[in-house]
Design an enzyme around this catalytic site. Structure first.
Site, PDB file in Angstrom:
ATOM      1  N   HIS A 148     102.464 -50.923  51.878  1.00  0.00           N
ATOM      2  CA  HIS A 148     102.954 -49.662  51.331  1.00  0.00           C
ATOM      3  C   HIS A 148     102.926 -49.508  49.876  1.00  0.00           C
ATOM      4  CE1 HIS A 148     104.167 -49.053  55.033  1.00  0.00           C
ATOM      5  NE2 HIS A 148     105.060 -49.329  55.383  1.00  0.00           N
ATOM      6  N   HIS A 222     107.610 -41.956  55.641  1.00  0.00           N
ATOM      7  CA  HIS A 222     108.136 -42.833  56.210  1.00  0.00           C
ATOM      8  C   HIS A 222     109.429 -42.761  56.630  1.00  0.00           C
ATOM      9  CE1 HIS A 222     108.732 -47.106  57.277  1.00  0.00           C
ATOM     10  NE2 HIS A 222     107.426 -47.542  56.794  1.00  0.00           N
ATOM     11  N   GLU A 359     104.157 -42.871  61.507  1.00  0.00           N
ATOM     12  CA  GLU A 359     103.509 -42.599  60.207  1.00  0.00           C
ATOM     13  C   GLU A 359     102.201 -42.350  60.280  1.00  0.00           C
ATOM     14  OE1 GLU A 359     104.350 -46.836  58.122  1.00  0.00           O
ATOM     15  OE2 GLU A 359     105.913 -46.776  59.695  1.00  0.00           O
TER      16      GLU A 359
HETATM   17  C1  BGC Z   1     105.670 -51.312  58.847  1.00  0.00           C
HETATM   18  C2  BGC Z   1     106.496 -52.390  58.994  1.00  0.00           C
HETATM   19  C3  BGC Z   1     107.346 -52.734  58.091  1.00  0.00           C
HETATM   20  C4  BGC Z   1     108.194 -51.491  57.724  1.00  0.00           C
HETATM   21  C5  BGC Z   1     108.893 -51.461  56.560  1.00  0.00           C
HETATM   22  C6  BGC Z   1     106.346 -50.175  58.703  1.00  0.00           C
HETATM   23  O1  BGC Z   1     105.692 -48.899  58.150  1.00  0.00           O
HETATM   24  O2  BGC Z   1     104.818 -51.382  59.719  1.00  0.00           O
HETATM   25  O3  BGC Z   1     105.879 -53.555  59.489  1.00  0.00           O
HETATM   26  O4  BGC Z   1     108.156 -53.731  58.197  1.00  0.00           O
HETATM   27  O5  BGC Z   1     107.232 -50.449  57.503  1.00  0.00           O
HETATM   28  O6  BGC Z   1     109.902 -50.736  56.529  1.00  0.00           O
END
Ligand code: BGC
Length: 394
Positions: A148, A222, A359
């Site tokens: 991310h 998210h 997402e």
């Molecule tokens: C991921 C997870 C991660 C989370 C964090 C998600 O987009 O796929 O693996 O723990 O984000 O908040």
């Protein structure tokens, strides 16, 4: 480090928008709502102060409202949606996204609640990739992998906000310039994300970006949804539909192996709506690796390039969430890593699976997987992609 002035940003952005085509695999957006160019506040958009960063920078909150009664709170820190109300089958509006009441809680450790994610939504293996023979090393923040956007992704920066009036809803434009080398990525990247709340309870998220060097981009949103409106309840009673005949199995670090595996006959089959909790505890190697669902589904091709990717239904309240996108993938994350340590907005704590994320994105680790659709952005191209969240009842 070199920075790009806002005026230069506008100039480059306008020129690029006027002239140059969309990025490969990105489709043109639907008709936009009518807007005026002057920044303003109206009945449909209200600005307030949310908090102050440790360096004294003010974090603003914009409340987007429509005539039906929906409200979406967006803060300039991380472009985070902190509150989003939706009606139940009796017309009662309630917040349906996980968040915190104050800035400090977001700064203290936010598991990406409501945030804009970039430059790269999801994981890049070992935080490394190559472009044109040059290897780039990114910040690693998820074991040996990059997740991310790294240590300080777009979820942790201050965005410049421009509210715009709209006839039935509200529009908020957020811009941010990510400088060459930020978190290890090449190129100055000028990013614009436009949140549009329509008059009929849809929130459109339009992502645009231009670069001055070849780079990779994969932006997403998210939000963690809990359509019950009660954040002490798990979301496992929600019914989920995913328009995907295949998904991407992962390794122990949640990096796709490269295989596109058919969902048929597996717990990953949501082509017919089923309760999220139905098979989450099945004896399945992939579910064990993700501690539940934490995978990217390969969306079935839409002829129009923009279509329904997913829907979730909460039977008790009648709330329905639909997700439309032009992206090739969707990460369904069932909130597996929430562990009861974070305070919930309306009391209690956020327990495991108190929220789920849908997402929309290109596939994880695409920069290292040549068989996946490209995430490369070249100078002169405009990255442009749209996702719409629609909240209704049945
Ligand atoms: C991921 C997870 C991660 C989370 C964090 C998600 O987009 O796929 O693996 O723990 O984000 O908040």
């Amino acid at each position: 480090m070199k920075t790009v002035q806002p005026s230069l940003f506008c100039f480059v952005f306008l020129l690029t928008l006027l002239n140059l085509g969309c990025k490969e695999n990105k489709k043109e957006s639907q008709t936009d709502m009518e807007t005026e160019n002057t920044p303003m506040e109206s009945d449909h958009i209200v600005k307030s102060t949310f908090g102050e960063m440790p360096d004294g920078t003010t974090v603003d909150k914009y409340t987007l409202k429509n005539a039906m009664g929906m409200e979406v709170d967006v803060i300039t820190y991380g472009g985070i949606i902190t509150r989003w109300t939706a009606p139940d089958k009796n017309g009662k509006y309630d917040d349906v996204v996980l968040g915190f009441d104050d800035l400090k809680s977001y700064l203290d450790g936010n598991p990406y609640f409501g945030a804009l994610i970039g430059r790269y939504g999801n994981r890049i293996a070992k935080g490394k990739f190559s472009l044109d023979g040059q290897t780039y090393t990114l910040a690693t923040n998820d074991g040996e992998n990059h997740l991310h956007g790294g240590l300080k992704g777009f979820d942790k920066v201050i965005w410049a906000a421009t509210p715009k009036s709209a006839d039935e809803g509200a529009i908020l434009e957020l811009t941010y310039t990510s400088v060459d080398g930020e978190e290890g990525y090449p190129g100055n990247l000028d990013v614009k994300v436009t949140y549009t709340l329509t008059g009929d309870n849809q929130l459109e998220v339009l992502y645009e970006a231009v670069t001055d060097k070849p780079t990779v981009v994969n932006l997403t949103q998210h939000s963690y949804f809990n359509l019950s409106g009660d954040f002490t309840q798990s979301v496992l009673d929600h019914e989920l539909f995913l328009d995907a005949d295949a998904y991407l199995p992962v390794d122990g670090g949640l990096i796709p192996t490269g295989e596109l595996r058919p969902v048929s006959g597996t717990p990953f089959d949501f082509t017919t709506s089923k309760v999220m909790g139905k098979e989450i505890g099945a004896d399945d190697e992939q579910l064990k690796l993700g501690k539940g669902y934490d995978h990217c589904w390969v969306l079935n091709e839409e002829e129009s390039g923009f279509g329904l990717a997913a829907s979730a239904f909460h039977p008790a309240t009648g709330r329905v969430l639909e997700v439309y996108t032009d992206e090739p993938g969707i990460q369904f994350y069932s909130g597996n890593f929430l562990d009861g340590t974070l305070p919930a907005q309306k009391g209690g704590v956020y327990g495991q699976r108190a929220g789920f994320c849908l997402e929309t994105q290109h596939y994880p680790d695409s920069p290292n997987q040549p068989s996946f659709p490209s995430v490369r952005l070249n100078p002169g191209e405009t990255y442009k992609t749209k996702t719409t969240f629609r909240l209704t009842t049945k």
